[in-house]
Design an enzyme around this catalytic site. Structure first.
Site, PDB file in Angstrom:
ATOM      1  N   TYR A  32       0.851  -1.187   0.000  1.00 29.72           N
ATOM      2  CA  TYR A  32       0.000   0.000   0.000  1.00 29.72           C
ATOM      3  C   TYR A  32       0.897   1.250   0.000  1.00 29.72           C
ATOM      4  CZ  TYR A  32      -4.657   1.870  -0.016  1.00 29.72           C
ATOM      5  OH  TYR A  32      -5.835   2.471  -0.420  1.00 29.72           O
ATOM      6  N   HIS A  34       3.053   4.564  -0.478  1.00 32.73           N
ATOM      7  CA  HIS A  34       2.782   5.998  -0.606  1.00 32.73           C
ATOM      8  C   HIS A  34       4.099   6.719  -0.903  1.00 32.73           C
ATOM      9  CE1 HIS A  34       4.430   6.072   3.413  1.00 32.73           C
ATOM     10  NE2 HIS A  34       3.465   5.299   3.865  1.00 32.73           N
ATOM     11  N   HIS A  37       7.239   5.629   1.016  1.00 29.13           N
ATOM     12  CA  HIS A  37       7.899   4.428   0.489  1.00 29.13           C
ATOM     13  C   HIS A  37       8.665   4.762  -0.792  1.00 29.13           C
ATOM     14  CE1 HIS A  37       4.365   2.409   2.586  1.00 29.13           C
ATOM     15  NE2 HIS A  37       5.395   1.816   3.136  1.00 29.13           N
ATOM     16  N   GLY A 147      12.251   3.917   6.936  1.00 30.73           N
ATOM     17  CA  GLY A 147      11.838   5.295   7.209  1.00 30.73           C
ATOM     18  C   GLY A 147      12.013   5.661   8.676  1.00 30.73           C
ATOM     19  N   SER A 186       0.443   4.161   5.582  1.00 29.17           N
ATOM     20  CA  SER A 186      -0.607   3.376   4.909  1.00 29.17           C
ATOM     21  C   SER A 186      -1.887   3.409   5.731  1.00 29.17           C
ATOM     22  CB  SER A 186      -0.146   1.935   4.711  1.00 29.17           C
ATOM     23  OG  SER A 186       1.086   1.930   4.029  1.00 29.17           O
TER      24      SER A 186
END
Ligand code: PAF
Length: 285
Positions: A32, A34, A37, A147, A186
């Site tokens: 999922y 975004h 990522h 991250g 997400s």
């Protein structure tokens, strides 16, 4: 760009890259994808000859009452994001491919995983360490990208890599935010319209704490109380924790004189969101 579903198919591809002397970067994700990522993938592409993105909703890091079954999934869109960012391959195994039915080996850690998110998610980091360890063995990357939004996860993985002698560089990448400051996640997909507005309280509360530190406040308790006070002004917010901890050991600090991590977890409705900032420390100016 290939989508590979089994370890058996993936290994010879990696071996072929290795035999050509190519470097390999890994971006572990639960899909999922975004813009946060994507920034990891773009960085990995800039630093490695080949980049593998793993896209796997890892069951062992979800607690019994958590959102494993509802966690958002969209492989087609993820593949498009990976392709656009320049990834070489997406590894998208089924849970049975990653965990044999009688799988009983886990990677766990004595410290770093007990506080912060570990308090309300006691088995979470065991699941994260186990799956990341497995991905490291399967992909054998030179570098792996995570991250800073999941700051505790990043610290835990750095420690695991050091303690278990993985010869892999862990690259931490900055938090990516929406235009209004909400950290990309997400799980933001769960937020209704009112909740989405209410979620801005995370960033604005942290900004208040960061400003206090930048203006010279070093008493961690005062900064923590200010962040907590601001969070509590939002009726839809229910605070899980607000902590100021040593950036490396993740132990609570009294004074923000060394590098610290200010981390929060807050429920907005049913959705648990996390956010943080780091502060370099130093004596009061
Ligand atoms: O950060 C995540 O998305 C996950 O915890 C990770 C590192 C991919 C392990 O499942």
């Amino acid at each position: 760009m290939q989508i590979i579903k089994t370890v058996e198919e993936l290994r010879p591809i990696i071996q072929e890259w290795r035999s050509q002397g190519l470097s390999v970067g890994l971006v572990p994700t639960m899909g999922y994808l975004h813009a946060g990522h994507k920034s990891l993938i773009v960085k990995a592409v800039s630093e490695n000859d080949r980049v593998v993105v793993s896209d796997f909703v890892n069951p062992t890091q979800f607690g019994a009452n958590e959102d494993l079954s509802t966690y958002p999934r969209d492989l087609e869109r993820d593949a498009a994001v990976c392709q656009e960012a320049g990834a070489s391959l997406v590894f998208h195994p089924e849970p049975e491919e990653m965990y044999a039915p009688d799988s009983c080996t886990f990677v766990d850690m004595d410290s770093l995983t007990k506080g912060l998110c570990g308090k309300s998610r006691p088995t979470h980091f065991r699941g994260v360490c186990t799956v990341v360890c497995k991905l490291f063995h399967i992909v054998t990357p030179d570098r792996a990208y995570f991250g800073q939004k999941d700051a505790q996860q990043l610290a835990v993985i750095r420690r695991m890599v050091r303690d278990l002698n993985f010869g892999i560089s862990i690259v931490g990448c900055p938090i990516v935010r929406e235009a209004d400051g909400l950290a990309m996640s997400s799980r933001n997909a769960y937020l209704g319209e009112e909740e989405r507005k209410a979620a801005l309280i995370l960033h604005s509360s942290l900004a208040l704490g960061e400003k206090m530190l930048e203006e010279g406040e070093r008493d961690a308790r005062k900064v923590r109380e200010a962040i907590l006070g601001r969070l509590n002004t939002e009726p839809l917010a229910r605070v899980d924790y607000v902590e100021l901890v040593d950036a490396e050991s993740l132990e609570p600090v009294e004074k923000a004189e060394k590098p610290i991590l200010a981390a929060i977890a807050v429920y907005i409705g049913q959705t648990r969101l996390i956010d943080n900032f780091t502060f370099a420390g130093g004596q009061q100016g």
